[in-house]
Design a protein around this motif. Structure first.
Motif, PDB file in Angstrom:
ATOM      1  N   LEU A  82      95.542  -8.807   8.545  1.00  0.00           N
ATOM      2  CA  LEU A  82      96.172  -9.509   7.546  1.00  0.00           C
ATOM      3  C   LEU A  82      94.990 -10.352   6.650  1.00  0.00           C
ATOM      4  N   MET A  83      94.203 -10.911   7.545  1.00  0.00           N
ATOM      5  CA  MET A  83      92.997 -11.624   7.043  1.00  0.00           C
ATOM      6  C   MET A  83      92.202 -10.685   6.194  1.00  0.00           C
ATOM      7  N   THR A  84      92.090  -9.436   6.529  1.00  0.00           N
ATOM      8  CA  THR A  84      91.151  -8.356   5.800  1.00  0.00           C
ATOM      9  C   THR A  84      91.593  -8.179   4.316  1.00  0.00           C
ATOM     10  N   PHE A  85      93.091  -8.000   4.482  1.00  0.00           N
ATOM     11  CA  PHE A  85      93.648  -8.035   3.091  1.00  0.00           C
ATOM     12  C   PHE A  85      93.787  -9.091   2.226  1.00  0.00           C
ATOM     13  N   ALA A  86      93.825 -10.388   2.955  1.00  0.00           N
ATOM     14  CA  ALA A  86      93.708 -11.656   2.085  1.00  0.00           C
ATOM     15  C   ALA A  86      92.499 -11.800   1.405  1.00  0.00           C
ATOM     16  N   SER A  87      91.455 -11.459   2.096  1.00  0.00           N
ATOM     17  CA  SER A  87      90.045 -11.662   1.450  1.00  0.00           C
ATOM     18  C   SER A  87      90.013 -10.836   0.285  1.00  0.00           C
ATOM     19  N   LEU A  88      90.515  -9.482   0.274  1.00  0.00           N
ATOM     20  CA  LEU A  88      90.527  -8.766  -1.174  1.00  0.00           C
ATOM     21  C   LEU A  88      91.390  -9.428  -2.089  1.00  0.00           C
ATOM     22  N   GLY A  89      92.664 -10.025  -1.930  1.00  0.00           N
ATOM     23  CA  GLY A  89      93.354 -10.632  -2.643  1.00  0.00           C
ATOM     24  C   GLY A  89      92.628 -11.810  -3.205  1.00  0.00           C
ATOM     25  N   VAL A  90      92.107 -12.646  -2.439  1.00  0.00           N
ATOM     26  CA  VAL A  90      91.279 -13.806  -2.884  1.00  0.00           C
ATOM     27  C   VAL A  90      90.150 -13.328  -3.842  1.00  0.00           C
ATOM     28  N   ALA A  91      89.339 -12.305  -3.651  1.00  0.00           N
ATOM     29  CA  ALA A  91      88.337 -11.956  -4.260  1.00  0.00           C
ATOM     30  C   ALA A  91      89.019 -11.495  -5.781  1.00  0.00           C
ATOM     31  N   ILE A  92      90.008 -10.689  -6.062  1.00  0.00           N
ATOM     32  CA  ILE A  92      90.721 -10.219  -7.226  1.00  0.00           C
ATOM     33  C   ILE A  92      91.116 -11.408  -7.987  1.00  0.00           C
ATOM     34  N   VAL A  93      91.859 -12.360  -7.342  1.00  0.00           N
ATOM     35  CA  VAL A  93      92.481 -13.419  -8.122  1.00  0.00           C
ATOM     36  C   VAL A  93      91.499 -14.647  -8.582  1.00  0.00           C
ATOM     37  N   MET A  94      90.577 -15.185  -7.785  1.00  0.00           N
ATOM     38  CA  MET A  94      89.524 -15.975  -8.114  1.00  0.00           C
ATOM     39  C   MET A  94      88.614 -15.325  -9.139  1.00  0.00           C
ATOM     40  N   VAL A  95      88.017 -14.103  -8.946  1.00  0.00           N
ATOM     41  CA  VAL A  95      87.533 -13.526  -9.908  1.00  0.00           C
ATOM     42  C   VAL A  95      88.088 -13.275 -11.289  1.00  0.00           C
ATOM     43  N   GLY A  96      89.327 -13.181 -11.229  1.00  0.00           N
ATOM     44  CA  GLY A  96      90.111 -12.863 -12.386  1.00  0.00           C
ATOM     45  C   GLY A  96      90.238 -14.274 -13.319  1.00  0.00           C
ATOM     46  N   ILE A  97      90.379 -15.368 -12.473  1.00  0.00           N
ATOM     47  CA  ILE A  97      90.519 -16.725 -13.089  1.00  0.00           C
ATOM     48  C   ILE A  97      89.032 -16.760 -14.011  1.00  0.00           C
ATOM     49  N   GLY A  98      88.080 -16.864 -13.344  1.00  0.00           N
ATOM     50  CA  GLY A  98      86.890 -16.814 -13.981  1.00  0.00           C
ATOM     51  C   GLY A  98      86.693 -16.170 -15.209  1.00  0.00           C
ATOM     52  N   ILE A  99      86.974 -14.805 -15.132  1.00  0.00           N
ATOM     53  CA  ILE A  99      86.868 -13.643 -16.327  1.00  0.00           C
ATOM     54  C   ILE A  99      87.715 -14.042 -17.394  1.00  0.00           C
ATOM     55  N   PHE A 100      88.982 -14.678 -16.985  1.00  0.00           N
ATOM     56  CA  PHE A 100      89.841 -14.963 -18.172  1.00  0.00           C
ATOM     57  C   PHE A 100      89.414 -16.316 -18.995  1.00  0.00           C
ATOM     58  N   ILE A 101      88.959 -17.009 -18.204  1.00  0.00           N
ATOM     59  CA  ILE A 101      88.366 -18.164 -18.934  1.00  0.00           C
ATOM     60  C   ILE A 101      86.975 -17.847 -19.966  1.00  0.00           C
ATOM     61  N   VAL A 102      86.306 -16.957 -19.493  1.00  0.00           N
ATOM     62  CA  VAL A 102      85.382 -16.573 -20.356  1.00  0.00           C
ATOM     63  C   VAL A 102      85.765 -15.489 -21.339  1.00  0.00           C
ATOM     64  N   GLY A 103      86.934 -14.739 -21.108  1.00  0.00           N
ATOM     65  CA  GLY A 103      87.552 -13.691 -22.043  1.00  0.00           C
ATOM     66  C   GLY A 103      88.064 -14.471 -23.152  1.00  0.00           C
ATOM     67  N   TYR A 104      88.719 -15.548 -23.004  1.00  0.00           N
ATOM     68  CA  TYR A 104      89.297 -16.204 -23.958  1.00  0.00           C
ATOM     69  C   TYR A 104      88.773 -17.380 -24.720  1.00  0.00           C
ATOM     70  N   ARG A 105      87.716 -18.012 -23.889  1.00  0.00           N
ATOM     71  CA  ARG A 105      86.773 -19.043 -24.528  1.00  0.00           C
ATOM     72  C   ARG A 105      85.532 -18.936 -25.043  1.00  0.00           C
TER      73      ARG A 105
END
Length: 286
Positions: A82-105
């Motif tokens: 469970l913790m291993t899967f969670a680390s993958l999810g955290v990576a994609i979500v937080m990287v996504g937030i940063g990329i969307f900010i740069v992609g739109y701003r």
């Protein structure tokens, strides 16, 4: 009692393969981010989402390939699924937030710093959450200053990578940026591992969780397959490879300077400098 930690059980094999995976995910993700700045707004979220998943999958795969070479001499090392899967999810979500900010701003100023910081913190969170999923006959302890250094490396690498993506240049530019990004992410990983020490318990029983062979190899099949699919998308999109704008895109994109407008026709009113040059023309040239 302190455990004997070895992060290179297979020599240079795991660090090199891990580095290549970080570079692959970074290259694909940066090209998708660049492509999002060259298309109409309706297509932008799709490219940004694909870039986020590529970078997140790449750094997660890099982390656990590197962990294949990690061992504690006095205790077997297992992992919580469970913790291993969670680390993958955290990576994609937080990287996504940063990329969307740069992609739109756009990749400049406050947006670049904010997006890069969130992305870097996502990389660091993935690493330490994955480490928290380790199960062994001991307690993990970290040196605070070394952990802080690893987080700074991750944030600096993310800001530099997103800045490179925002330059909207050719494929070779992103390849070079991904090589630097892969080096920085790998450096962050091994800096974080250098901060680790293991305080062993007295028990010698088998720890809970799944062994690396039974858990990590199957888990990596999904991210690797996704990276392969993302690579196919990049290869078959010539506009992405060449870094050229979509001709159907009419509005200005973040990070791309507006093109000068040339006025023609009767409605054009020349400025003072234009009138000066017009009056200076000879009758023969009028």
């Amino acid at each position: 009692m302190q455990g004997t930690v070895d992060g290179f059980s297979y020599g240079l094999v795991t660090p090199l393969v891990a580095y290549l995976m970080a570079c692959l995910g970074g290259a694909l993700g940066l090209r998708c981010t660049t492509r999002s700045m060259l298309v109409t707004r309706s297509w932008r979220p799709g490219w940004l989402a694909l870039g986020s998943a590529a970078i997140g999958s790449g750094i997660w795969t890099m982390h656990f390939i590197a962990m294949m070479g990690f061992s504690v001499q006095e205790s077997p090392v297992n992992y919580d699924m469970l913790m291993t899967f969670a680390s993958l999810g955290v990576a994609i979500v937080m990287v996504g937030i940063g990329i969307f900010i740069v992609g739109y701003r756009g990749a400049s100023g406050t947006a670049l710093f904010t997006g890069g910081t969130i992305t870097g913190l996502g990389v660091a969170s993935m690493h330490y959450l994955g480490m928290a999923g380790m199960r062994l006959n001991g307690k993990l302890e970290y040196n605070t200053l070394t952990v802080a250094a690893s987080v700074v490396i991750a944030v600096a690498a993310a800001i530099a990578a997103l800045w490179a993506a925002g330059q909207v240049r050719g494929f070779l530019w992103s390849v070079g940026a991904s090589l630097v990004m892969g080096l920085a992410v790998s450096g962050m990983h091994y800096t974080g591992m250098a901060a680790l020490s293991v305080h062993l318990h007295g028990a010698t029983s088998t720890p809970a969780g799944d062994s690396p062979a039974s858990l990590l190899a199957p888990l990596m099949i999904g991210p690797l397959a996704f990276l392969l699919l993302a690579g196919v998308v990049v290869m078959f999109d010539p506009l992405m490879v060449m870094g050229k704008p979509d001709r159907s895109a009419a509005e200005q994109k973040p990070g791309i300077p507006a093109h000068p407008v040339h006025h023609t026709g009767r409605g054009y009113m020349p400025g003072p400098r234009s009138r000066h040059h017009a009056d200076a023309r000879t009758p023969q040239n009028r």
